[in-house]
Enzyme design. Structure first.
Site, PDB file in Angstrom:
ATOM      1  N   LYS A 179       0.817  -1.212   0.000  1.00  0.00           N
ATOM      2  CA  LYS A 179       0.000   0.000   0.000  1.00  0.00           C
ATOM      3  C   LYS A 179       0.856   1.270   0.000  1.00  0.00           C
ATOM      4  CE  LYS A 179      -3.856  -2.361   2.242  1.00  0.00           C
ATOM      5  NZ  LYS A 179      -4.939  -2.253   3.263  1.00  0.00           N
TER       6      LYS A 179
ATOM      7  N   TYR B 231     -12.518  -2.066  -3.721  1.00  0.00           N
ATOM      8  CA  TYR B 231     -13.009  -2.170  -2.341  1.00  0.00           C
ATOM      9  C   TYR B 231     -14.533  -2.066  -2.246  1.00  0.00           C
ATOM     10  CZ  TYR B 231      -8.309  -2.201  -0.347  1.00  0.00           C
ATOM     11  OH  TYR B 231      -7.026  -2.551   0.014  1.00  0.00           O
TER      12      TYR B 231
ATOM     13  N   PHE C 234     -15.592   3.510   6.961  1.00  0.00           N
ATOM     14  CA  PHE C 234     -14.250   3.929   6.546  1.00  0.00           C
ATOM     15  C   PHE C 234     -14.039   3.856   5.031  1.00  0.00           C
ATOM     16  CE2 PHE C 234     -14.108  -0.563   7.805  1.00  0.00           C
ATOM     17  CZ  PHE C 234     -13.597  -1.163   6.646  1.00  0.00           C
TER      18      PHE C 234
ATOM     19  N   ARG D  11      -2.246 -14.533   4.564  1.00  0.00           N
ATOM     20  CA  ARG D  11      -2.938 -13.798   5.633  1.00  0.00           C
ATOM     21  C   ARG D  11      -2.167 -13.946   6.948  1.00  0.00           C
ATOM     22  NH1 ARG D  11      -6.974 -10.086   4.329  1.00  0.00           N
ATOM     23  NH2 ARG D  11      -7.050 -10.031   6.596  1.00  0.00           N
TER      24      ARG D  11
ATOM     25  N   THR E 196      -5.394  -6.881  10.707  1.00  0.00           N
ATOM     26  CA  THR E 196      -5.649  -5.591  10.037  1.00  0.00           C
ATOM     27  C   THR E 196      -5.039  -4.431  10.826  1.00  0.00           C
ATOM     28  OG1 THR E 196      -7.746  -6.531   9.289  1.00  0.00           O
ATOM     29  CG2 THR E 196      -7.491  -4.138   9.101  1.00  0.00           C
TER      30      THR E 196
ATOM     31  N   ARG F 238       2.655  -6.652   8.889  1.00  0.00           N
ATOM     32  CA  ARG F 238       2.003  -5.475   9.461  1.00  0.00           C
ATOM     33  C   ARG F 238       2.607  -5.098  10.815  1.00  0.00           C
ATOM     34  NH1 ARG F 238      -4.110  -7.043   7.428  1.00  0.00           N
ATOM     35  NH2 ARG F 238      -4.150  -5.699   5.571  1.00  0.00           N
TER      36      ARG F 238
ATOM     37  N   ASN G 101      -1.939   0.250   6.551  1.00  0.00           N
ATOM     38  CA  ASN G 101      -1.436  -1.002   7.113  1.00  0.00           C
ATOM     39  C   ASN G 101      -0.579  -1.840   6.158  1.00  0.00           C
ATOM     40  OD1 ASN G 101      -3.488  -1.931   5.529  1.00  0.00           O
ATOM     41  ND2 ASN G 101      -4.649  -2.927   7.158  1.00  0.00           N
TER      42      ASN G 101
ATOM     43  N   HIS H 271      -1.987  -5.508   1.457  1.00  0.00           N
ATOM     44  CA  HIS H 271      -3.270  -6.196   1.263  1.00  0.00           C
ATOM     45  C   HIS H 271      -3.021  -7.678   1.011  1.00  0.00           C
ATOM     46  CE1 HIS H 271      -7.265  -7.153  -0.397  1.00  0.00           C
ATOM     47  NE2 HIS H 271      -6.613  -7.832  -1.329  1.00  0.00           N
TER      48      HIS H 271
END
Ligand code: DAT
Ligand code: MG
Length: 139
Positions: A11, A51, A59, A87, A93, A104, A114, A117
């Site tokens: 990101k 998204y 958000f 993951r 998250t 993260r 964060n 993705h």
């Protein structure tokens, strides 16, 4: 049956903070092979579409604005049990809740910014990968 591919985006915060190389190194070190990779920037329309599943969440506006605020790295990754293992590698998250040793925990700034993705299902991994890459860009 689990497929062996997932989709990721590094990101804008990760790129801005110069963590691109470190994160890619963690991904490769964890056994993922890069099948496709692109340095790019999402348009607002692309971020909204990507998204869309979160469009009712409070958000959503902030998320869309943030995700097209700077360049990203998009990639398709391959490994056995790719979705679940990736993951695990990225962590929760919210980086405050992310396990030690995760991407993260090491590199994310906040729940919104964060770092990384990761697709949440085989079906979404396929959809998200095809959203960013044409068949002849996957090797
Ligand atoms: P994840 O990226 O871990 O799959 P998600 O799918 O629930 O998380 O949400 C997508 C992204 O939206 C997440 O990476 C960051 C942002 N986000 C989620 N919850 C948020 C919140 N409470 N406040 C701000 N941004 C949030
Ligand atoms: Mg998600």
């Amino acid at each position: 049956m689990a497929t062996n591919r997932t989709f990721t985006m590094l990101k804008p915060d990760a790129i801005e903070n110069n963590y691109t190389g470190k994160i890619i190194d963690m991904i490769i070190g964890a056994g993922f092979k890069i099948k496709a990779m692109k340095y790019t920037q999402l348009t607002e329309a692309q971020a909204k579409e990507f998204y869309a599943v979160h469009s009712e969440r409070p958000f959503y506006g902030e998320l869309v604005e943030y995700m097209c605020s700077g360049p990203i790295v998009a990639a398709i990754l391959e490994k056995d049990n790719a979705v679940e293992d990736f993951r695990t590698l990225i962590g929760a998250t919210d980086p405050a809740e992310a396990a030690a040793g995760t991407i993260r925990a090491a590199y994310a700034e906040s729940k919104g910014r964060n770092a990384c993705h990761g697709s949440d299902s085989d079906e979404n991994a396929e959809i998200e990968g095809m959203f960013h890459f044409a068949a002849n860009e996957i090797f």
